[in-house]
Write a protein that holds these residues in place. Structure first.
Motif: not given
Length: 280
Positions: A191-193, A234-239, A244-248
């Motif tokens: 997920r980091h990659l 991964n963004l969600l894991d990072a809070g 995350a929503r903008r990316l999706l």
């Protein structure tokens, strides 16, 4: 460094490997364009790219990351394992250090290009300081031909060696990009990659060029859209749910979101109904 510690951190190291490789490659490409246009490379840029022992640059960090990932001990090496070259003539001091063929070649490419870049940096220093000073001395009336002429060709020789070094570095790094697509096969769950590739897609596309589609194939097979769901997770894991929503949403607008990604986007919208979807 313990095997357990590396296993826990491997996903981060792999992300750093790809990210820093792209940064280094694009940095050298920029120097090649400068050299083609003006016949010069920037000593300051190469100095920053390489760094020093107490202030390592991105190229130095890339070399270290490759060593961490590709130089591991093994009690029972695989049949195709390659003994690390430093220990080819004798036993490793702490077990058998082995590499897969792809790891060995990728490690070699990064190390070779790093030391070739160090030579290029020295040529840039010579061109910036000594060649300029020699040209200045040649214009001095008291410097006669018998004093200056034996040194005349040295500046052009420095230019020629810079050209050869740039060619070798780019040639090796381009093959390294191909090797990365082989190394990353089966690592699509990182997920980091995925987050770096999704957020910095333009950089990854520019660096990998013709290998970009093959990179996605190596990671995600026939489902390249998984990239965005993994990155959002991964963004969600990072809070960072808003990011995350903008990316999706961006992936959706480009018709690059699969059902799992769309489902995650729906979940995020439901969790925060105040968010408004963009106008069609």
């Amino acid at each position: 460094m313990s095997e357990r510690w590396l296993l826990v951190r491997k996903a981060y190291f792999v992300r750093d490997l790809v990210r820093d490789f792209c940064t280094v490659y694009l940095g050298i490409e920029e120097q090649n364009r400068l050299f083609t246009r003006d016949g010069l490379v920037s000593y300051a840029a190469l100095r920053d790219l390489l760094g020093e022992v107490n202030r390592k640059g991105v190229f130095w960090r890339l070399k270290d990351t490759a060593h961490h990932l590709f130089r591991q001990t093994a009690e029972q090496p695989a049949d195709d394992a390659i003994l690390l070259w430093q220990y080819a003539g004798s036993a490793s001091p702490s077990g058998v250090v082995v590499q897969t063929p792809v790891e060995a070649l990728l490690d070699w490419c990064i190390g070779y290009a790093f030391h070739e870049c160090a030579k290029l940096r020295e040529d840039a220093f010579q061109r910036q300081h000594y060649s300029s000073r020699l040209a200045q001395l040649a214009r001095t009336p008291s410097v006669t031909g018998d004093l200056y002429d034996p040194l005349r060709e040295l500046a052009s020789q420095t230019h020629e060696s810079s050209s050869r070094e740039l060619h070798r570095i780019l040639y090796v790094l381009r093959h390294g990009l191909f090797l990365l697509t082989r190394y990353l096969q089966g690592q699509g769950g990182n997920r980091h990659l995925a987050r770096w590739l999704a957020v910095e897609e333009e950089i990854a596309r520019r660096a990998f060029g013709q290998w970009y589609a093959e990179l996605l194939q190596a990671l995600y097979g026939d489902r390249p859209q998984r990239l965005f769901r993994l990155a959002a997770e991964n963004l969600l894991d990072a809070g960072r749910p808003a990011e995350a929503r903008r990316l999706l949403l961006c992936a959706q607008s480009q018709h690059r979101l699969d059902e799992e990604g769309a489902s995650l986007l729906h979940t995020l919208d439901a969790a925060d109904p105040s968010q408004e979807s963009p106008a069609p």
